[in-house]
Scaffold this motif. Structure first.
Motif, PDB file in Angstrom:
ATOM      1  N   ILE A   1       4.298  67.156  38.056  1.00  0.00           N
ATOM      2  CA  ILE A   1       3.470  68.283  38.489  1.00  0.00           C
ATOM      3  C   ILE A   1       2.050  68.114  37.931  1.00  0.00           C
ATOM      4  O   ILE A   1       1.854  67.431  36.934  1.00  0.00           O
ATOM      5  CB  ILE A   1       4.054  69.645  38.044  1.00  0.00           C
ATOM      6  CG1 ILE A   1       4.102  69.757  36.510  1.00  0.00           C
ATOM      7  CG2 ILE A   1       5.451  69.848  38.608  1.00  0.00           C
ATOM      8  CD1 ILE A   1       4.325  71.178  36.036  1.00  0.00           C
ATOM      9  N   PRO A   2       1.038  68.755  38.577  1.00  0.00           N
ATOM     10  CA  PRO A   2      -0.325  68.636  38.098  1.00  0.00           C
ATOM     11  C   PRO A   2      -0.492  69.256  36.703  1.00  0.00           C
ATOM     12  O   PRO A   2       0.044  70.343  36.445  1.00  0.00           O
ATOM     13  CB  PRO A   2      -1.136  69.440  39.122  1.00  0.00           C
ATOM     14  CG  PRO A   2      -0.243  69.594  40.308  1.00  0.00           C
ATOM     15  CD  PRO A   2       1.152  69.567  39.783  1.00  0.00           C
ATOM     16  N   ILE A   3      -1.184  68.533  35.823  1.00  0.00           N
ATOM     17  CA  ILE A   3      -1.545  69.097  34.522  1.00  0.00           C
ATOM     18  C   ILE A   3      -3.021  68.813  34.283  1.00  0.00           C
ATOM     19  O   ILE A   3      -3.600  67.949  34.940  1.00  0.00           O
ATOM     20  CB  ILE A   3      -0.719  68.491  33.357  1.00  0.00           C
ATOM     21  CG1 ILE A   3      -1.024  66.998  33.161  1.00  0.00           C
ATOM     22  CG2 ILE A   3       0.756  68.680  33.583  1.00  0.00           C
ATOM     23  CD1 ILE A   3      -0.365  66.424  31.891  1.00  0.00           C
TER      24      ILE A   3
ATOM     25  N   VAL B   1      -0.527  73.660  32.890  1.00  0.00           N
ATOM     26  CA  VAL B   1       0.230  73.134  34.035  1.00  0.00           C
ATOM     27  C   VAL B   1       0.169  74.167  35.142  1.00  0.00           C
ATOM     28  O   VAL B   1      -0.096  75.351  34.907  1.00  0.00           O
ATOM     29  CB  VAL B   1       1.711  72.815  33.687  1.00  0.00           C
ATOM     30  CG1 VAL B   1       1.790  71.896  32.490  1.00  0.00           C
ATOM     31  CG2 VAL B   1       2.493  74.079  33.445  1.00  0.00           C
ATOM     32  N   GLU B   2       0.419  73.703  36.363  1.00  0.00           N
ATOM     33  CA  GLU B   2       0.318  74.624  37.496  1.00  0.00           C
ATOM     34  C   GLU B   2       1.536  75.542  37.502  1.00  0.00           C
ATOM     35  O   GLU B   2       2.680  75.085  37.368  1.00  0.00           O
ATOM     36  CB  GLU B   2       0.254  73.820  38.794  1.00  0.00           C
ATOM     37  CG  GLU B   2      -0.657  74.463  39.813  1.00  0.00           C
ATOM     38  CD  GLU B   2      -0.771  73.605  41.053  1.00  0.00           C
ATOM     39  OE1 GLU B   2      -1.834  72.970  41.204  1.00  0.00           O
ATOM     40  OE2 GLU B   2       0.196  73.557  41.828  1.00  0.00           O
TER      41      GLU B   2
ATOM     42  N   ARG C   1      -1.636  79.149  39.700  1.00  0.00           N
ATOM     43  CA  ARG C   1      -2.741  79.152  38.754  1.00  0.00           C
ATOM     44  C   ARG C   1      -2.400  78.251  37.573  1.00  0.00           C
ATOM     45  O   ARG C   1      -1.275  77.751  37.461  1.00  0.00           O
ATOM     46  CB  ARG C   1      -3.068  80.570  38.313  1.00  0.00           C
ATOM     47  CG  ARG C   1      -2.004  81.255  37.462  1.00  0.00           C
ATOM     48  CD  ARG C   1      -2.691  82.346  36.653  1.00  0.00           C
ATOM     49  NE  ARG C   1      -1.822  83.301  36.022  1.00  0.00           N
ATOM     50  CZ  ARG C   1      -1.780  83.467  34.712  1.00  0.00           C
ATOM     51  NH1 ARG C   1      -2.485  82.701  33.912  1.00  0.00           N
ATOM     52  NH2 ARG C   1      -0.997  84.388  34.188  1.00  0.00           N
ATOM     53  N   TRP C   2      -3.401  78.023  36.696  1.00  0.00           N
ATOM     54  CA  TRP C   2      -3.143  77.199  35.523  1.00  0.00           C
ATOM     55  C   TRP C   2      -2.563  78.053  34.408  1.00  0.00           C
ATOM     56  O   TRP C   2      -3.053  79.152  34.169  1.00  0.00           O
ATOM     57  CB  TRP C   2      -4.449  76.563  35.024  1.00  0.00           C
ATOM     58  CG  TRP C   2      -5.009  75.520  35.940  1.00  0.00           C
ATOM     59  CD1 TRP C   2      -6.153  75.611  36.672  1.00  0.00           C
ATOM     60  CD2 TRP C   2      -4.463  74.233  36.214  1.00  0.00           C
ATOM     61  NE1 TRP C   2      -6.357  74.467  37.399  1.00  0.00           N
ATOM     62  CE2 TRP C   2      -5.316  73.591  37.127  1.00  0.00           C
ATOM     63  CE3 TRP C   2      -3.302  73.542  35.783  1.00  0.00           C
ATOM     64  CZ2 TRP C   2      -5.097  72.313  37.618  1.00  0.00           C
ATOM     65  CZ3 TRP C   2      -3.080  72.268  36.268  1.00  0.00           C
ATOM     66  CH2 TRP C   2      -3.969  71.652  37.180  1.00  0.00           C
ATOM     67  N   LEU C   3      -1.535  77.545  33.760  1.00  0.00           N
ATOM     68  CA  LEU C   3      -0.946  78.239  32.611  1.00  0.00           C
ATOM     69  C   LEU C   3      -0.996  77.299  31.407  1.00  0.00           C
ATOM     70  O   LEU C   3      -0.507  76.165  31.474  1.00  0.00           O
ATOM     71  CB  LEU C   3       0.516  78.612  32.915  1.00  0.00           C
ATOM     72  CG  LEU C   3       1.273  79.351  31.812  1.00  0.00           C
ATOM     73  CD1 LEU C   3       0.730  80.763  31.610  1.00  0.00           C
ATOM     74  CD2 LEU C   3       2.769  79.412  32.137  1.00  0.00           C
TER      75      LEU C   3
ATOM     76  N   VAL D   1       7.583  77.982  33.525  1.00  0.00           N
ATOM     77  CA  VAL D   1       7.201  76.989  34.538  1.00  0.00           C
ATOM     78  C   VAL D   1       8.465  76.374  35.142  1.00  0.00           C
ATOM     79  O   VAL D   1       8.591  76.254  36.360  1.00  0.00           O
ATOM     80  CB  VAL D   1       6.305  75.897  33.914  1.00  0.00           C
ATOM     81  CG1 VAL D   1       6.041  74.787  34.908  1.00  0.00           C
ATOM     82  CG2 VAL D   1       4.999  76.504  33.420  1.00  0.00           C
ATOM     83  N   GLN D   2       9.417  76.027  34.281  1.00  0.00           N
ATOM     84  CA  GLN D   2      10.603  75.356  34.783  1.00  0.00           C
ATOM     85  C   GLN D   2      11.381  76.227  35.767  1.00  0.00           C
ATOM     86  O   GLN D   2      11.912  75.740  36.751  1.00  0.00           O
ATOM     87  CB  GLN D   2      11.513  74.954  33.614  1.00  0.00           C
ATOM     88  CG  GLN D   2      12.658  74.052  34.045  1.00  0.00           C
ATOM     89  CD  GLN D   2      13.419  73.481  32.869  1.00  0.00           C
ATOM     90  OE1 GLN D   2      13.925  74.196  32.013  1.00  0.00           O
ATOM     91  NE2 GLN D   2      13.475  72.157  32.801  1.00  0.00           N
TER      92      GLN D   2
END
Ligand code: DAH
Length: 335
Positions: free
Chosen positions: A249-251, A269-270, A274-276, A314-315
């Protein structure tokens, strides 16, 4: 005459006793009944003993005959008693077996199976990843001194960096640790490089609780110290563990500040478009190296602290950190 009559009357008595005992033994319904019979016949004051008490009056020729008969009666009595006892015991076991028969067709008792909480699951997964990378698992106390939580980590007494990590203090000046970075100092004090260490635990902050903040939360700290460790090693390690946890995933790495690292970064991370922020990291500050007696001219190292709850969010695409603590079974049973 008198001798003959006492001989025959003793023999007759013994025979009658023997027969009566046999009937009573056969009718005995329990082990207690049998014991009573044994005492009644064979006991010191029992009936057979009483009869034998009369043997003193017998003549020398008669005595052996009566004695032999008495022995036969006694032996027969004892073996009847033993047989009956065995029969009663067998019957008791059979009755018990019959009563306790296992009916395999009976429906079982339903016991709901427990599950691993998403927080523990992240800790387990990360521990496995890091142990695979050769890390050692360590831990530190939740009640900590200012020294290990702040001072040795290069937080100056009045530095504003302390504001980000306001916590609860105990009357003696100790505090509830605000991060797992205290484990860095404790571990490095006791060990010499090279080292690769992982430490997990609960942390506390005087934070306003909202969808992404909790006042009690978990962190996983990891750090490595050796000759020639660079920021590239840190980056590669973080990319590897994010890939392992979530796939590719994008980081993003964002420059940041921590008193105990230089340079420092935060990693986002996405999450839900949004970014978290999920972790803070950096190269261990030379002042931290000095505080544990390492020579920063010889050794370098990286360190990072991951937010376990954030990773779980996230997971599992969880929208609110508070759900992790609500103990709502409808929520928890999904995992
Ligand atoms: N302790 C930091 C926090 O709780 C996170 C962190 C940042 C840990 C950088 C580190 C580090 O080990 O190198 O916000």
């Amino acid at each position: 005459m008198a001798t003959t009559s006492s001989q025959s009357s003793l023999e007759a008595e013994l025979t009658v006793l023997g027969n009566r005992a046999e009937t009573e033994i056969a009718q005995a319904a329990s082990l207690e009944d049998l014991e009573q019979l044994r005492v009644a016949y064979l006991g010191k004051k029992g009936q057979i003993s009483k009869v034998l008490g009369g043997m003193g009056k017998l003549s020398a020729e008669e005595r052996p005959r009566v004695g032999a008969l008495a022995n036969t009666v006694k032996t027969a009595f004892q073996s009847q008693l033993d047989d009956r006892k065995a029969a009663l015991q067998t019957a008791a076991i059979e009755a018990q077996l019959a009563a306790e028969t296992l009916d395999v067709t009976m429906p079982g008792v339903y016991r709901p199976q427990g599950r691993v909480h998403p927080i523990n699951s992240i800790i387990d997964q990360l521990t496995e990843i890091f142990v695979g990378l050769g890390y050692t698992v360590a831990s530190g106390p939740e009640i900590e001194s200012d020294y290990y939580n702040f001072e040795a980590l290069n937080f100056l007494p009045d530095h504003p960096a302390r504001d980000m990590q306001d916590t609860l203090y105990l009357p003696n000046g100790d505090l509830l640790r605000t991060h797992t970075s205290n484990t860095q100092i404790r571990y490095m004090q006791d060990h010499e490089p090279p080292l690769r260490v992982l430490a997990t635990g609960r942390c506390y902050r005087r934070d306003t609780v909202d969808a992404t903040h909790a006042a009690v939360f978990h962190q996983i700290e990891f750090f490595a110290v050796d000759k020639g460790i660079t920021f590239t090693d840190l980056r590669g390690t973080i990319r590897a563990l994010i890939d392992e946890l979530f796939g590719e995933i994008p980081i993003r790495f964002r420059p940041s500040f921590f008193p105990f690292t230089e340079p420092s970064a935060e990693v986002d991370v996405e999450w839900k478009g949004r970014w978290l922020e999920v972790l803070g990291c950096g190269m261990i500050d030379p002042n931290v190296m000095k505080s544990v007696g390492y020579d920063p001219e010889v050794y370098t190292g990286f360190a990072a602290g991951l937010g376990v709850e954030r990773l779980a969010m996230v997971q599992h695409e969880i929208d609110d950190i508070r759900r992790l603590y609500s103990s709502d079974l409808r929520f928890l049973q999904q995992f």
